[in-house]
Design a protein around this motif. Structure first.
Motif, mmCIF file in Angstrom:
data_model
loop_
_atom_site.group_PDB
_atom_site.id
_atom_site.type_symbol
_atom_site.label_atom_id
_atom_site.label_comp_id
_atom_site.label_asym_id
_atom_site.label_seq_id
_atom_site.Cartn_x
_atom_site.Cartn_y
_atom_site.Cartn_z
ATOM 1 N N ALA A 129 2.072 -4.494 8.879
ATOM 2 C CA ALA A 129 2.898 -4.804 7.710
ATOM 3 C C ALA A 129 4.164 -5.550 8.109
ATOM 4 N N ALA A 177 -5.611 -2.070 4.251
ATOM 5 C CA ALA A 177 -4.694 -3.171 4.532
ATOM 6 C C ALA A 177 -5.377 -4.220 5.405
ATOM 7 N N ARG A 178 -6.163 -3.773 6.377
ATOM 8 C CA ARG A 178 -6.880 -4.727 7.227
ATOM 9 C C ARG A 178 -7.918 -5.507 6.421
ATOM 10 N N ALA A 183 -4.591 2.176 6.247
ATOM 11 C CA ALA A 183 -4.533 1.066 7.200
ATOM 12 C C ALA A 183 -5.816 0.240 7.171
ATOM 13 N N VAL A 211 4.081 -1.686 3.314
ATOM 14 C CA VAL A 211 3.627 -0.308 3.197
ATOM 15 C C VAL A 211 4.806 0.537 2.740
ATOM 16 N N GLU A 267 0.621 0.132 12.438
ATOM 17 C CA GLU A 267 -0.668 0.649 11.975
ATOM 18 C C GLU A 267 -1.221 -0.200 10.824
ATOM 19 N N TYR A 268 -0.331 -0.617 9.925
ATOM 20 C CA TYR A 268 -0.736 -1.411 8.762
ATOM 21 C C TYR A 268 -0.631 -2.916 9.007
ATOM 22 N N THR A 282 1.783 -8.240 3.680
ATOM 23 C CA THR A 282 1.509 -6.810 3.569
ATOM 24 C C THR A 282 2.794 -6.005 3.700
ATOM 25 N N PHE A 294 0.839 -1.192 0.000
ATOM 26 C CA PHE A 294 0.000 0.000 0.000
ATOM 27 C C PHE A 294 0.876 1.245 0.000
ATOM 28 N N ASP A 350 1.310 4.401 1.221
ATOM 29 C CA ASP A 350 0.969 5.396 2.226
ATOM 30 C C ASP A 350 1.501 6.768 1.828
#
Length: 314
Positions: free
Chosen positions: A281, A179-180, A176, A199, A278-279, A197, A167, A169
């Motif tokens: 990742a 991503a979830r 986020a 970021v 947060e992600y 994942t 992703f 960002d």
């Protein structure tokens, strides 16, 4: 181009895992418009690091041609080639139209079909279009395939197709939740059994917080003007500082709606680790734009030292 190869050598020595090059067209400030051309020289100049595209903008191309390009690279550098795929044009609508082979009408919005084709070819599976069944006789060396994105569509497709997902960002700092969604709805595939994942984020590091913030001025001016429809070469810090002052902009306001990590090594490490949490990742890709190549090298060196990357890979 030479600086890109030089930075890749540094990343290889300092323990970074991947080095990706982007695709942009018709701009003065971003040098790479052909990742597949630059990946080869970078892989040849390095020893361990994986090299890839971040990404190939698939709507511009035939999936077969992309598969052939990256099959050749994968044959030359086994186990070291990544193929990151994106949907965006990487340029303005006018330049995107100039890139079209057939300009009698607008290009179709068939990215998902293109992606299905590319996945079948790189996995040596039957082509989804039976007209091309004979391609099954051709063997493709398979790069590591990643789907890139900054919106909901990419998260949905990566989950449905069982692809690793990156992703951006640095484009959309509100990713986020997407991503979830990808992680919670992921369908296992023959490529990966569980969601993977990553970021990608803006990050500039220097010895002090103040110096890192000042180095970011070049990027801030460049992106502020880009959002106004102007492309420029990367300005010096001094020119950018003058621009921000004349425009009455604080660093936090330029550019708007972007998350930019700057600071000393400890501060940058803390911010990157927070972003990864947060992600949820596994990996973080670092993007930056600096006028000085030496300052850019130093930024990556300091981040590698902060994370002890050379010890992890030594």
């Amino acid at each position: 181009m030479r600086n890109s190869v030089d930075l890749a050598r540094l990343a290889d020595k300092r323990g970074y895992k991947r080095y990706w090059v982007a695709e942009h067209h018709g701009t003065q400030g971003l040098a790479c418009n052909s990742p597949e051309v630059l990946i080869g020289p970078i892989a040849a100049a390095t020893e361990r690091i994986k090299v890839g595209s971040g990404g190939v903008m698939l709507p511009h191309y035939s999936p077969l041609k992309v598969a052939e390009n990256f099959s050749m690279l994968s044959a030359l550098f086994p186990g070291r080639i990544d193929l990151g795929i994106g949907r965006a044009a990487g340029t303005s609508p006018m330049v995107a139209f100039a890139l079209q082979r057939d300009r009698r009408q607008s290009a179709p919005d068939d990215f998902r079909q293109q992606l299905d084709e590319l996945m079948a070819l790189t996995a040596n599976r039957p082509h989804p279009d039976t007209r091309f069944a004979r391609l099954a006789a051709v063997h493709f060396e398979s790069p590591e395939l990643w789907l890139l994105g900054s919106s909901q569509d990419s998260a949905v497709w990566a989950a449905e197709l069982g692809l690793p997902y990156v992703f951006a960002d640095f484009i959309n700092p509100d990713g986020a939740r997407l991503a979830r969604y990808y992680q919670q709805t992921f369908t296992p595939s023959d490529r990966v059994e569980t969601p993977r994942t990553a970021v990608a984020a803006w990050a500039i590091c220097a010895e002090t917080d103040e110096e890192a913030e000042r180095l970011s001025y070049s990027f801030r001016m460049m992106m502020t003007l880009l959002f106004r429809g102007r492309t420029i070469q990367v300005p010096t810090v001094e020119r950018a500082e003058q621009f921000l002052r004349e425009e009455g902009l604080t660093p936090e306001q330029a550019p708007a709606n972007r998350r930019i990590i700057t600071g000393s090594p400890a501060r940058v490490r803390g911010a990157i680790e927070a972003l990864a949490r947060e992600y949820e990742a596994e990996e973080v890709l670092i993007v930056n734009i600096l006028h000085s190549h030496e300052a850019r090298r130093r930024s990556y060196e300091l981040i590698a030292r902060a994370f002890c990357l050379d010890k992890q890979n030594g």
